[in-house]
Write an enzyme that holds these catalytic residues in place. Structure first.
Site, PDB file in Angstrom:
ATOM      1  N   ASP A  55       0.854  -1.031   0.156  1.00  0.00           N
ATOM      2  CA  ASP A  55       0.000   0.043   0.025  1.00  0.00           C
ATOM      3  C   ASP A  55       0.820   1.137   0.160  1.00  0.00           C
ATOM      4  O   ASP A  55       1.529   1.305   0.888  1.00  0.00           O
ATOM      5  CB  ASP A  55      -0.860   0.096   1.282  1.00  0.00           C
ATOM      6  CG  ASP A  55      -1.980  -1.165   1.174  1.00  0.00           C
ATOM      7  OD1 ASP A  55      -2.402  -1.430  -0.110  1.00  0.00           O
ATOM      8  OD2 ASP A  55      -2.479  -1.465   2.126  1.00  0.00           O
TER       9      ASP A  55
ATOM     10  N   ASP B 235     -14.122  -3.018  -2.444  1.00  0.00           N
ATOM     11  CA  ASP B 235     -13.876  -2.952  -0.815  1.00  0.00           C
ATOM     12  C   ASP B 235     -15.271  -3.067  -0.418  1.00  0.00           C
ATOM     13  O   ASP B 235     -16.394  -2.541  -0.844  1.00  0.00           O
ATOM     14  CB  ASP B 235     -13.434  -1.462  -0.471  1.00  0.00           C
ATOM     15  CG  ASP B 235     -12.163  -1.291  -0.961  1.00  0.00           C
ATOM     16  OD1 ASP B 235     -11.419  -2.103  -0.941  1.00  0.00           O
ATOM     17  OD2 ASP B 235     -11.822  -0.137  -1.067  1.00  0.00           O
TER      18      ASP B 235
END
Length: 253
Positions: free
Chosen positions: A11, A130
């Site tokens: 990330d 998500d």
């Protein structure tokens, strides 16, 4: 017996690898190029790089980071974050990525999935989802966009089916509730999507110990096991994980 693949996830924020809990409270985890090089040397099968603030900040993926990571990466390499058009996807692939991952843009422009699949091939198109729990929806999971900040009211499993129908070659669901919590993957979410689609599914969000990976591979039926902090901070070594999975009847590469 199918083989599961191990996929560390980088990330990225402001050019550094970071990791948080439930998409917030980020802490530094190192240089992305060095992390990528070490993972390749230590037996990772795949690598993901997600520019986690690109969409929220309304900017493109940081191509310089992609290029530098691609130079040291010897395994399939998926890049996501800020990819909102065919041109964006093309630029990321040209910078060295093997696949692109689209999430918010795929939701807003479902035709982008079809266009990318036609132009680049389905095998290069990952649709990331998500999701958070919502008992009012048929699957119990709702799609979130904008870095997990905005609820859509759309059922996550139904959206996965639509994404596959439009040409997605891989589905990457991440449970907002489990992300970074190290309490285990959200098995019902992963299993629900895996049973609804035929393409590979990546388990993401929540790995904290070896048993969690085994659960995702067996109960969740995931094809690829993604994790971040347990790898970044040396809590689990990839070779140890592969040995553990093999010892428990799950084949690895």
């Amino acid at each position: 017996m199918k083989k599961v693949l191990i996929m560390p996830c980088l990330d990225i924020k402001e050019g550094r690898v970071v990791k948080g809990v439930q998409f917030v409270n980020l802490r530094d985890a190192g240089d992305p190029v060095e992390c990528a090089r070490i993972y390749c040397e230590n037996g990772a099968d795949e690598l993901a790089l997600l520019d986690i603030t690109a969409t929220v900040e309304k900017r493109k993926t940081t191509l310089d980071v992609v290029r530098r990571v691609a130079e040291v990466t010897t395994i399939p390499f998926t890049v996501g974050g800020g990819i909102a058009s065919l041109a964006d996807a093309e630029a990321v692939l040209a910078a060295g990525a093997n696949r692109v991952s689209i999430s918010s843009a795929a939701y807003r422009q479902p035709e982008l999935i079809e266009q990318a699949a036609v132009k680049f091939g389905s095998e290069k198109v990952v649709v990331a989802i998500d999701a958070d729990r919502n008992p009012a929806l048929p699957s119990g999971y709702e799609v979130y966009i904008n870095g997990g900040n905005t609820a859509t009211g759309i059922d996550a499993v139904e959206w996965a089916k639509q994404a596959e129908a439009r040409g997605a070659g891989i589905i990457l669901p991440t449970s907002k509730a489990c992300d970074g919590a190290k309490s285990g993957y959200d098995i019902p979410l992963i299993k629900g999507i895996k049973e609804a689609v035929k393409v590979p599914v990546i388990a993401s969000g929540g790995a904290g110990k070896l048993e969690h990976f085994l659960d995702a591979a067996t109960e969740g039926q995931a094809d690829i096991l993604l994790a971040a902090s347990v790898f970044h901070f040396g809590e689990i070594l990839i070779q140890d994980l592969k040995q553990y999975l093999q010892d428990n009847g799950v084949a690895t590469v």
